[in-house]
Scaffold this motif. Structure first.
Motif, mmCIF file in Angstrom:
data_model
loop_
_atom_site.group_PDB
_atom_site.id
_atom_site.type_symbol
_atom_site.label_atom_id
_atom_site.label_comp_id
_atom_site.label_asym_id
_atom_site.label_seq_id
_atom_site.Cartn_x
_atom_site.Cartn_y
_atom_site.Cartn_z
ATOM 1 N N PHE A 218 0.817 -1.215 0.000
ATOM 2 C CA PHE A 218 0.000 0.000 0.000
ATOM 3 C C PHE A 218 0.856 1.273 0.000
ATOM 4 N N LEU A 222 -0.145 4.269 -2.540
ATOM 5 C CA LEU A 222 -0.525 5.623 -2.117
ATOM 6 C C LEU A 222 0.462 6.672 -2.641
ATOM 7 N N ASP A 393 -4.395 -3.566 9.960
ATOM 8 C CA ASP A 393 -4.312 -2.317 9.206
ATOM 9 C C ASP A 393 -5.318 -1.320 9.758
ATOM 10 N N TYR A 394 -5.053 -0.041 9.529
ATOM 11 C CA TYR A 394 -6.038 0.973 9.898
ATOM 12 C C TYR A 394 -5.974 2.118 8.891
ATOM 13 N N ASP A 395 -7.148 2.635 8.551
ATOM 14 C CA ASP A 395 -7.237 3.771 7.634
ATOM 15 C C ASP A 395 -6.881 5.042 8.414
ATOM 16 N N LEU A 396 -5.744 5.632 8.088
ATOM 17 C CA LEU A 396 -5.266 6.787 8.868
ATOM 18 C C LEU A 396 -6.228 7.979 8.794
ATOM 19 N N GLN A 398 -9.202 7.993 9.342
ATOM 20 C CA GLN A 398 -10.254 7.888 10.355
ATOM 21 C C GLN A 398 -9.810 8.434 11.724
ATOM 22 N N ARG A 410 -5.373 11.264 3.226
ATOM 23 C CA ARG A 410 -5.388 9.854 2.814
ATOM 24 C C ARG A 410 -4.155 9.167 3.386
ATOM 25 N N ARG A 412 -2.611 5.203 5.479
ATOM 26 C CA ARG A 412 -2.899 3.870 6.018
ATOM 27 C C ARG A 412 -1.763 3.460 6.954
ATOM 28 N N ARG A 414 -0.087 -0.014 9.215
ATOM 29 C CA ARG A 414 -0.062 -1.478 9.407
ATOM 30 C C ARG A 414 0.877 -1.827 10.541
ATOM 31 N N GLY A 431 1.176 8.526 4.819
ATOM 32 C CA GLY A 431 0.260 9.665 4.906
ATOM 33 C C GLY A 431 1.045 10.936 5.139
#
Ligand SMILES: Cc1cc2nc3c(=O)[nH]c(=O)nc-3n(C[C@H](O)[C@H](O)[C@H](O)COP(=O)(O)OP(=O)(O)OC[C@H]3O[C@@H](n4cnc5c(N)ncnc54)[C@H](O)[C@@H]3O)c2cc1C
Ligand SMILES: NC(=O)c1ccc[n+]([C@@H]2O[C@H](COP(=O)([O-])OP(=O)(O)OC[C@H]3O[C@@H](n4cnc5c(N)ncnc54)[C@H](O)[C@@H]3O)[C@@H](O)[C@H]2O)c1
Length: 478
Positions: A218, A222, A393-396, A398, A410, A412, A414, A431
């Motif tokens: 990822f 990105l 994983d986490y969507d940064l 959020q 945007r 991410r 891990r 990010g």
């Protein structure tokens, strides 16, 4: 007539690694000569880390301002290229090393300018700029810290075409109208970012399936998204098969293996590094010229009798990063000092005499927009090394701190956790602004922190660091 001098330690190469190794050996009470053929400070100071980051930082700052209503209206849309290049020149000390040479002397080290070559065990012969020769004998150790140069592929027309390597990409005085960049690694993505921001039309030609192949997939995705958004054209699964520049100032034509050609004003080959060992007298101590120098965890070169030859930094190929070279330098300096004083070595991993982090916990920040930052193995690398791992994983975007940091954030994150020990082994963040977050992960990985304890490292609200809490929750609820 040749001059001859004897020191406790002779260091060949005064890049960041050589400077630090010499300093640590001197701190252990040893006399040290440092040999340098170009500029004291090495590749990092003049053609790598410093000028490249000086080129990139204004772009990042502008991109971040443009993601914030209120700030966006207060800044322009594009960089002032001349001002960026002038600041870059300052950071490269205008390619003069007086300041660093002064530091070497002030640290109590003797600087010998010239090209050094091994001349049998414990000896280094230096060809100096005035044509004389200095023979240096080391009572205890010789340390090779000669770094790397850009590795270029063997392509028809390339040698005559005057292509850019990382040196030109970090020191060029003019912004090319069209820049082709060959490669998909760190130099390629950073320099594509920088020169696009300065106004070049940039095409990135990537041999593989995507960018940054040594990071989590990822990260490359990105970063590719970010580059594309700025107008960089990226072509995957394309190799250059020939290069042609009919005259020095003429455009360069690249023949592509997939068919067709690409015409550009300059082409950067960012295709990896080669060790600077081809003209180092390695044959005089039974080693092959041009090879990377294989070392044990104390940075002693393997396959050489007498335990007197050390190699640290890029040239040993363990981790091609300035901070890792300096880490090895601290270890090797301590080892050389202890051996010289007849003190026992501590062989334990993570101890003072054994380089460990340059294998287990290597941090790296890629200074693109978004930034990509990682430490420790990727999930795939950990599995290939035989570890059973849990990956979360986490969507940064959020995280409250990320949303505040910039609109349309945007990113991410891990976390790779060893399933048997429940300790953290690898972390990746991608990010805006994550580069400065990375050291938290490096501390956790190097300390082999159990997940149960990480729950007690509470991140401040509302910072991007709250991603740690989200990753722990994802791990708990997996
Ligand atoms: C474009 C670019 C950007 C980079 N950005 C980063 C970054 O942001 N962060 C990071 O951590 N790393 C970065 N790197 C990697 C970093 O530059 C290297 O890891 C680092 O320079 C290695 O330090 P070193 O001391 O081992 O070697 P070098 O810095 O290469 O120094 C070696 C020195 O030895 C001298 N030398 C060589 N042969 C001889 C000889 N025979 N006799 C005498 N002297 C000799 C050379 O002249 C040189 O001064 C970047 C690399 C590139 C190419
Ligand atoms: N921010 C940073 O920390 C930073 C920045 C720049 C460089 N560096 C370090 O410097 C080193 C050198 O970086 P790099 O990007 O030159 O090397 P790299 O090894 O990271 O990437 C080289 C890329 O070129 C590709 N390649 C190789 N031969 C090719 C060919 N003939 N045609 C097309 N593609 C080819 C490879 O597949 C690879 O993707 C790296 O180890 C990196 O860690 C670090």
């Amino acid at each position: 007539m040749d001059q001859e001098h004897t020191y406790d330690v002779v260091v060949v190469g005064a890049g960041p690694t050589g400077e630090n190794l010499a300093d640590r050996a001197h701190a252990a009470g040893l006399s040290v000569a440092v040999v340098e053929s170009e500029l004291v400070g090495g590749e990092c100071s003049y053609w790598a880390c410093m000028p490249s980051k000086a080129l990139l930082r204004p772009h990042t700052a502008l991109a971040e301002a443009r993601r914030l209503p209120g700030a966006r209206e207060a800044v322009g849309a594009t960089l002032d290229a001349a001002a960026v290049l002038a600041r870059r020149d300052d950071f490269a000390a205008h390619w003069k090393d007086d300041g660093q040479a002064e530091w070497v002397r002030g640290a109590g080290l003797d600087l010998v300018r010239g090209h050094g070559r091994l001349d049998g065990p414990r000896r280094v012969a230096v060809d100096t700029p005035d044509g004389s020769r200095v023979l240096l004998t080391a009572r205890h150790a010789v340390a090779v810290c000669t770094g790397t140069r850009a590795a270029l592929p063997d392509l028809p027309g390339l040698a005559a075409a005057g292509v850019w390597t990382s040196r030109e990409a970090t020191s060029a005085k003019e912004v090319p109208g069209r820049l082709a960049v060959v490669g998909g690694g760190v130099v390629a993505v950073e320099m594509a970012t920088a020169w696009r921001a300065l106004g070049s039309e940039v095409t990135l030609l990537v041999r593989g399936d995507g960018l940054l192949p040594r990071m989590e997939p990822f990260a490359g995705e990105l970063v590719a998204e970010g580059l594309t958004a700025t107008g960089v054209k990226i072509s995957n699964r394309v190799s250059v098969s020939a290069v042609d520049r009919p005259a020095p100032a003429a455009p360069v034509t690249l023949t592509l293996d997939v068919g067709g050609e690409l015409v550009a004003d300059e082409v950067l080959f960012a295709t990896g590094r080669a060790p600077r060992t081809d003209d180092l007298g390695l044959e005089t101590v039974g080693l092959a010229p041009g090879d990377w120098l294989t070392v044990d965890d104390s940075c002693r070169v393997t396959g050489v009798d007498g335990d007197w030859l050390y190699a640290a930094g890029d040239v040993n190929h363990r981790a091609l990063l300035t901070h890792q070279g300096k880490y090895q330098a601290r270890i090797a300096g301590a080892v050389i000092g202890a051996v010289a004083q007849g003190e026992p070595l501590d062989p334990a991993p993570w101890g003072p005499h054994r380089a460990t982090a340059d294998v287990e916990a290597v941090p790296q920040v890629v200074f693109t927009d978004p930034e990509a930052a990682s430490v420790g193995p990727t999930a795939k690398e950990a599995e290939e090394a035989g570890r059973r791992v849990h990956v979360v994983d986490y969507d940064l975007a959020q995280v409250a701190g990320s949303a505040l940091y910039g609109d349309d954030y945007r990113g991410r994150a891990r976390m790779v956790v060893d399933a048997n020990s429940e300790r953290l082994v690898g972390v990746t963040f991608v990010g805006p602004g994550v580069g400065e977050l990375l050291h938290s992960a490096t501390v956790a990985v190097a300390a082999q922190t159990p997940i149960s304890r990480l729950w007690h490292a509470v991140p401040s609200y509302p910072t991007i660091s709250e991603v740690w809490l989200r990753l722990l929750e994802a791990y708990r609820d997996r």
